[in-house]
Design a protein around this motif. Structure first.
Motif, PDB file in Angstrom:
ATOM      1  N   ILE A  98       3.356  -4.900 -12.589  1.00 43.24           N
ATOM      2  CA  ILE A  98       2.291  -3.912 -12.498  1.00 43.24           C
ATOM      3  C   ILE A  98       2.902  -2.529 -12.684  1.00 43.24           C
ATOM      4  CG2 ILE A  98       0.537  -2.893 -10.984  1.00 43.24           C
ATOM      5  CD1 ILE A  98       0.276  -5.640  -9.649  1.00 43.24           C
ATOM      6  N   GLY A  99       2.426  -1.807 -13.670  1.00 42.61           N
ATOM      7  CA  GLY A  99       2.959  -0.489 -13.972  1.00 42.61           C
ATOM      8  C   GLY A  99       2.445   0.004 -15.306  1.00 42.61           C
ATOM      9  N   TRP A 100       3.365   0.296 -16.237  1.00 44.71           N
ATOM     10  CA  TRP A 100       2.955   0.835 -17.544  1.00 44.71           C
ATOM     11  C   TRP A 100       4.011   0.511 -18.585  1.00 44.71           C
ATOM     12  CZ3 TRP A 100      -1.202   3.437 -19.683  1.00 44.71           C
ATOM     13  CH2 TRP A 100      -0.998   4.096 -20.894  1.00 44.71           C
ATOM     14  N   GLY A 117      -3.127   8.840   1.698  1.00 42.52           N
ATOM     15  CA  GLY A 117      -1.825   8.283   2.029  1.00 42.52           C
ATOM     16  C   GLY A 117      -0.817   8.473   0.920  1.00 42.52           C
ATOM     17  N   ARG A 118      -0.091   7.399   0.598  1.00 37.65           N
ATOM     18  CA  ARG A 118       0.952   7.444  -0.417  1.00 37.65           C
ATOM     19  C   ARG A 118       0.655   6.446  -1.521  1.00 37.65           C
ATOM     20  NH1 ARG A 118       6.458   8.306   3.291  1.00 37.65           N
ATOM     21  NH2 ARG A 118       5.552  10.008   4.515  1.00 37.65           N
ATOM     22  N   ALA A 119       1.209   6.713  -2.702  1.00 39.48           N
ATOM     23  CA  ALA A 119       0.987   5.845  -3.854  1.00 39.48           C
ATOM     24  C   ALA A 119       2.257   5.798  -4.687  1.00 39.48           C
ATOM     25  CB  ALA A 119      -0.194   6.337  -4.688  1.00 39.48           C
ATOM     26  N   LEU A 120       2.316   4.862  -5.605  1.00 41.21           N
ATOM     27  CA  LEU A 120       3.454   4.718  -6.511  1.00 41.21           C
ATOM     28  C   LEU A 120       3.195   5.545  -7.765  1.00 41.21           C
ATOM     29  CD1 LEU A 120       6.156   3.162  -6.912  1.00 41.21           C
ATOM     30  CD2 LEU A 120       4.835   1.508  -8.267  1.00 41.21           C
ATOM     31  N   HIS A 121       4.077   6.497  -8.033  1.00 38.92           N
ATOM     32  CA  HIS A 121       4.000   7.317  -9.241  1.00 38.92           C
ATOM     33  C   HIS A 121       4.834   6.649 -10.327  1.00 38.92           C
ATOM     34  CE1 HIS A 121       5.055  11.390 -11.357  1.00 38.92           C
ATOM     35  NE2 HIS A 121       4.251  10.632 -12.086  1.00 38.92           N
ATOM     36  N   ASP A 136       0.821  -1.210   0.000  1.00 36.88           N
ATOM     37  CA  ASP A 136       0.000   0.000   0.000  1.00 36.88           C
ATOM     38  C   ASP A 136       0.858   1.266   0.000  1.00 36.88           C
ATOM     39  OD1 ASP A 136       0.958   0.192   2.586  1.00 36.88           O
ATOM     40  OD2 ASP A 136      -0.975  -0.268   3.527  1.00 36.88           O
ATOM     41  N   PHE A 137       2.198   1.129   0.021  1.00 35.27           N
ATOM     42  CA  PHE A 137       3.166   2.209  -0.114  1.00 35.27           C
ATOM     43  C   PHE A 137       3.186   3.177   1.070  1.00 35.27           C
ATOM     44  CE2 PHE A 137       1.753   0.925  -4.347  1.00 35.27           C
ATOM     45  CZ  PHE A 137       2.940   0.430  -4.845  1.00 35.27           C
ATOM     46  N   ASP A 138       2.303   3.007   2.044  1.00 40.53           N
ATOM     47  CA  ASP A 138       2.219   3.973   3.134  1.00 40.53           C
ATOM     48  C   ASP A 138       3.429   3.931   4.058  1.00 40.53           C
ATOM     49  OD1 ASP A 138      -0.153   5.033   2.262  1.00 40.53           O
ATOM     50  OD2 ASP A 138      -1.413   3.748   3.506  1.00 40.53           O
ATOM     51  N   ARG A 139       4.143   2.820   4.093  1.00 41.15           N
ATOM     52  CA  ARG A 139       5.344   2.728   4.923  1.00 41.15           C
ATOM     53  C   ARG A 139       6.610   3.072   4.155  1.00 41.15           C
ATOM     54  NH1 ARG A 139       4.940  -2.535   8.946  1.00 41.15           N
ATOM     55  NH2 ARG A 139       2.994  -1.964   9.995  1.00 41.15           N
ATOM     56  N   ARG A 140       6.462   3.393   2.894  1.00 39.77           N
ATOM     57  CA  ARG A 140       7.632   3.705   2.081  1.00 39.77           C
ATOM     58  C   ARG A 140       8.009   5.177   2.219  1.00 39.77           C
ATOM     59  NH1 ARG A 140       9.260  -1.176   1.982  1.00 39.77           N
ATOM     60  NH2 ARG A 140       7.783  -2.619   1.030  1.00 39.77           N
ATOM     61  N   TRP A 184      -0.712   6.770 -11.211  1.00 43.30           N
ATOM     62  CA  TRP A 184      -0.539   6.492  -9.788  1.00 43.30           C
ATOM     63  C   TRP A 184      -1.213   5.173  -9.478  1.00 43.30           C
ATOM     64  CZ3 TRP A 184      -0.069  11.103 -11.868  1.00 43.30           C
ATOM     65  CH2 TRP A 184       0.871  11.988 -11.319  1.00 43.30           C
ATOM     66  N   ILE A 185      -0.497   4.321  -8.747  1.00 39.94           N
ATOM     67  CA  ILE A 185      -0.986   2.985  -8.399  1.00 39.94           C
ATOM     68  C   ILE A 185      -0.922   2.827  -6.892  1.00 39.94           C
ATOM     69  CG2 ILE A 185      -0.485   0.509  -8.581  1.00 39.94           C
ATOM     70  CD1 ILE A 185       0.540   1.041 -11.408  1.00 39.94           C
TER      71      ILE A 185
END
Length: 256
Positions: A226-228, A73-77, A42-46, A243-244
């Protein structure tokens, strides 16, 4: 290996680079997402920016992955240039049974409107027992409609390179959506839900896939990306940003 992964995450627009760690290495972090999952992030601890350590591999070419603040929270850009790629990569999956379910929350700034038939992938699965590269979440720009539409696809196997895009599933830009998918080897079946609602046309099976008469056979999945990735150059726009968040893999449906 972890130093290499961190370098790749923070590098900007460099050449191809890959790194991976076993899916089982993330048990402590997965506990924050819920028990019984094969993978969860969930990227929140990153840390913001390029994380110092990650529980997943990275596959990039002319693209970057960074952790940023999002609405919740946070997400992967994910950022790519032209026909680049940038994927979070989960390797060494061991899936008990025939079904692998996935989920992610997703927002895409803009989809391609050039070149004609521009084809993109957001989720890709590979493994053993079949040479198919399975793409349960992807899509294509169709100039004949015109429009950009989601579609299930595959490549690399006897069924060839196809994306079964559907006009019933138009993309939505700059909007958070929840995507779920299942890869079911018992019937070589792929199905997709968007915001909890199934689209019956976003499917594939042994005999119904991309208009090809050759049987479609799912692999025993061991890697999920998972990405693009976009496969043609000369794109409009020239860069892509998405954003994922809330990525998870399981043997049962996860829900949104």
């Amino acid at each position: 290996m972890r130093n290499l992964i961190a370098a790749v995450v923070t590098a900007a627009m460099l050449g191809a680079a890959t790194g991976s760690v076993p899916a089982g290495a993330a048990d402590a972090h997965r506990g924050s997402c819920g028990r019984g999952l094969l993978f969860c992030e969930d990227f929140d601890r990153r840390p913001l920016g390029g994380p110092a350590t990650v529980d997943w591999g990275v596959d990039t070419r002319n693209g970057t992955l960074t952790v940023e603040r999002a609405r919740h929270g946070r997400a992967l850009h994910v950022h790519t240039v032209d026909n680049g790629r940038a994927f979070l990569r989960v390797d060494d999956l061991k899936v008990p049974g025939d079904r692998l379910y996935g989920r992610m929350r997703l927002r895409v700034d803009a989809f391609p409107t050039a070149p004609d038939w521009a084809h993109f992938t957001l989720v890709e699965a590979t493994g053993t027992g079949s040479t198919e590269v399975v793409r349960p979440v992807g899509g294509q720009y169709a100039p004949t409609v015109p429009g950009v539409f989601w579609g299930v696809g595959a490549d690399g196997g006897p069924t060839g390179d196809w994306t079964n895009w559907r006009e019933s599933a138009p993309v939505r830009e700059d909007t958070w959506q929840c995507f779920e998918w299942v890869l079911d080897r018992s019937g070589n079946r792929v199905a997709v839900w968007i915001d909890g609602v199934a689209n019956p046309e976003l499917t594939a099976s042994t005999t119904d896939h991309g208009g090809n008469a050759v049987p479609f056979v799912l692999p025993a999945v061991s890697t999920v990306k998972i990405g693009w990735q976009l496969y043609q150059g000369g794109t409009t726009p020239g860069t892509f940003d998405l954003w994922i968040d809330d990525v998870a893999l399981s043997t049962s449906r996860l829900g949104c």
